[in-house]
Design a protein around this motif. Structure first.
Motif, mmCIF file in Angstrom:
data_model
loop_
_atom_site.group_PDB
_atom_site.id
_atom_site.type_symbol
_atom_site.label_atom_id
_atom_site.label_comp_id
_atom_site.label_asym_id
_atom_site.label_seq_id
_atom_site.Cartn_x
_atom_site.Cartn_y
_atom_site.Cartn_z
ATOM 1 N N THR A 1 -4.087 7.426 9.420
ATOM 2 C CA THR A 1 -4.387 8.804 9.051
ATOM 3 C C THR A 1 -3.707 9.823 9.954
ATOM 4 O O THR A 1 -3.643 11.002 9.613
ATOM 5 C CB THR A 1 -5.909 9.054 9.093
ATOM 6 N N THR B 1 5.681 5.819 11.775
ATOM 7 C CA THR B 1 5.400 4.703 10.883
ATOM 8 C C THR B 1 4.901 3.516 11.700
ATOM 9 O O THR B 1 5.472 3.192 12.740
ATOM 10 C CB THR B 1 6.668 4.290 10.096
ATOM 11 N N PRO C 1 0.885 5.726 0.224
ATOM 12 C CA PRO C 1 0.104 6.907 0.609
ATOM 13 C C PRO C 1 -0.225 7.766 -0.604
ATOM 14 O O PRO C 1 0.452 7.682 -1.639
ATOM 15 C CB PRO C 1 1.043 7.635 1.573
ATOM 16 N N LEU D 1 -0.861 1.913 6.675
ATOM 17 C CA LEU D 1 -1.110 3.344 6.590
ATOM 18 C C LEU D 1 -2.142 3.764 7.618
ATOM 19 O O LEU D 1 -3.200 3.151 7.756
ATOM 20 C CB LEU D 1 -1.601 3.715 5.187
ATOM 21 N N THR E 1 1.976 9.189 -4.044
ATOM 22 C CA THR E 1 3.042 8.309 -4.532
ATOM 23 C C THR E 1 2.897 8.158 -6.042
ATOM 24 O O THR E 1 1.843 7.743 -6.537
ATOM 25 C CB THR E 1 2.971 6.933 -3.860
ATOM 26 N N GLN F 1 0.835 -1.195 0.000
ATOM 27 C CA GLN F 1 0.000 0.000 0.000
ATOM 28 C C GLN F 1 0.871 1.246 0.000
ATOM 29 O O GLN F 1 1.945 1.273 0.620
ATOM 30 C CB GLN F 1 -0.911 -0.015 1.228
#
Length: 572
Positions: free
Chosen positions: A484, A458, A138, A482, A141, A136
């Motif tokens: 928010t 992270t 963000p 990921l 990218t 995945q």
């Protein structure tokens, strides 16, 4: 590329999303059928919608050909026949669409400086490899796909394109589905989910192939498979006949396996196919002949989604206590540690050993029934302890040179005065980062790692690699989840979900659920002053600590349970 062409791509995505909804609502396939009916390699979700993309249109520009080619990637049945019509004959033969699926939020076509070369520029959301392993990314990218075109009988066709497809995110989430394939912990006691994304109509065969190929990179070395390296499908399909998935494997490897290993193979496949409504049981076959798997009682099915006890350890009046059923009681046979100012307590899920940090969170202690607390390590700062089901207690902090270190100790059963087994791991992927939290999963093969660098947090999941004797030796390169917002702490909610948040005694805190299955963060109800979080078995057993007391998540809110104890934590 013009703004008009960008709008055209966005408009197509919106129209396709509406079409997807109509197809999903109306295209119902009967679930019943005659006994003995076979579904071949397409066995999967019978209600998955079917797309019928448009063929090439006469007089289309190179930009339109490229856009329509990738739009045709939704027509995957029969090996992408419409998409291949946009390619030259030579490229159509060599193009391998199943090598990779690139999932984009937005896309545009740009002419490059090279003659007849164009660039398909994407805002990358996911990348899915041939085994269904998804990465995945963000928003923002970027990825660029180069394409070369030439004219064939007066019409533009693509003569050079990388293998794989590029799919709009809305389309991807309808065509593909996340499904767990299962591996074992090294003791074959627990089942470990490994989520993959497969085309919904081809799921059973895709799952089988992925299982034989082995675990995702972040689990390699941390989990094991009953299937030996080199075992393959004997035919390129996995028919489902009268509810039985017929898995035809290479005969030599299958017959060379022990009876126990064949039982584990069957168990592993049965767990993997649990999400498939057409599959009721599993048959192992060699050269299409049924191989009977005898259950002599020596192989137990693995524990799926290991649970934790209902009790929590907490701090009350400056000492360790047990918090259960909204009552506070002393920890059985545990001496007082009030003089050490305990914080961040943890309790082993398999013994009565407990661990905690001192008041300034620089020293880790362990304690067992009938013994005084023992100092395990001192660092400039430490994360709250976390126990594995192997009775190792883990924490993280800076080493002598400032580099992030993960340390584990096994104090249970070690006599006073004897050296406690311990391990220090310095993962290269944590270089330059500060570990904020480290939590071992309930089956002990994975860990949640929250780290920070340059003010950016992270959230990652790593695999725990062990020696044959069970002693930890390394952590795998992780996958990233990921979120928010920033996070400084987290807990496992079940085998595939973690809850994370940034604790604050003065601000409104919004915890999030991050799932290995969906990849989409789920925000929980905000609450003022949440400073710690704990989780039992499932998302309804999430607890938060605030100045007013311990709160439990109830529906879409928080309900006060008890005032007094602080920093509650379930075993683990």
């Amino acid at each position: 590329m013009s703004k008009g062409r960008t709008r055209r791509m966005k408009a197509f995505v919106a129209v396709l999303a509406a079409l997807v909804f109509l197809l999903a609502s109306c295209a119902q396939i009967p679930r019943s059928g005659p006994v003995g009916k076979s579904k071949d390699e397409g066995a999967g979700n019978p209600n998955a919608p079917v797309f019928f993309p448009a063929a090439p249109r006469a007089g289309s520009s190179p930009e339109t050909v490229i856009e329509d080619f990738y739009m045709a990637g939704s027509g995957y049945e029969d090996d992408y026949p419409v998409a291949r019509q946009f390619l030259t004959q030579a490229q159509s033969v060599t193009w391998k669409p199943d090598k990779r699926a690139i999932v984009f939020r937005e896309a545009q076509v740009v002419k490059s400086a090279v003659e007849n070369e164009y660039l398909f520029e994407l805002d990358l959301a996911y990348s899915v490899d041939a085994d269904g392993v998804a990465t995945q990314f963000p928003p923002g990218t970027k990825e660029t796909i180069p394409l070369t075109l030439e004219q064939v009988e007066g019409e533009w066709r693509i003569s050079k394109v990388p293998d794989g497809t590029a799919i709009a995110e809305e389309t991807f989430k309808v065509i593909y589905g996340a499904n767990p394939i299962y591996f074992y912990d090294p003791t074959f006691t627990y089942a470990v989910p490994d989520y993959r994304w497969f085309i919904k109509k081809n799921t059973v065969k895709s799952m089988t192939s992925a299982l034989l190929a082995g675990p995702a990179p972040y689990l390699r070395g941390a989990v094991v498979s009953a299937f030996p390296s080199g075992m393959k499908l004997a035919r390129e399909s996995v028919p489902v006949v009268s509810g039985a998935a017929q898995v035809d494997l290479s005969a030599k490897e299958l017959f060379d396996a022990s009876a126990e290993d064949r039982q584990r193979m069957q168990n592993q496949l049965a767990l993997t196919f649990r999400s498939q409504p057409d599959v009721i049981n599993v048959q192992l076959r060699a050269d299409q002949d049924l191989v009977r798997v005898e259950d002599n009682g020596t192989v137990l099915p693995p524990v799926l989604d290991k649970t934790v006890p209902a009790r929590q350890i907490a701090v009350n009046n400056g000492d360790l206590v047990r918090y259960e059923n909204n009552r506070v009681t002393p920890l059985p046979d545990i001496q007082s540690v009030a003089g050490l100012g305990p914080h961040s307590p943890a309790e082993s899920p398999v013994s009565q050993t407990a661990a905690f940090l001192n008041g300034d969170r620089t020293t880790l202690y362990s304690i067992e029934p009938g013994q005084p607390a023992r100092q395990l390590t001192t660092r400039a700062t430490l994360t709250g302890p976390s126990f594995s089901p192997h009775d190792w207690v883990w924490t993280a902090g800076p080493g002598a040179n400032g580099a992030a270190e993960i340390v584990a100790y096994k104090p249970t059963g070690v006599a006073p005065g004897m050296a406690i087994p311990n391990v220090t791991i310095t993962p290269s992927w944590l270089s330059g980062r500060t570990v904020k939290d480290f939590r071992v999963s309930r089956e002990g093969t994975r860990a949640l790692v929250i780290s920070q660098a340059n003010g950016k947090t992270t959230v990652q999941i790593t695999g725990i690699v062990r020696n044959p004797d069970g002693v930890p030796k390394d952590l795998t390169a992780p996958i990233t989840l990921l979120s928010t917002g920033a996070a400084d702490q987290g807990v496992w909610v079940n085998g595939s979900t973690v809850a994370v948040m940034s604790g604050s005694a003065t601000a409104t805190v919004v915890p999030e659920l991050l799932s290995l299955a969906s990849g989409e963060p789920q925000q929980l109800a905000p609450w003022d002053g949440l400073t710690s979080i704990s989780a039992g078995n499932g998302s309804e057993q999430i607890y938060g600590q605030a100045e007013a007391g311990i709160f439990q998540r109830v529906g879409n809110g928080w309900e006060l349970q008890l005032k007094g104890p602080t920093e509650p934590a379930f075993p683990g």
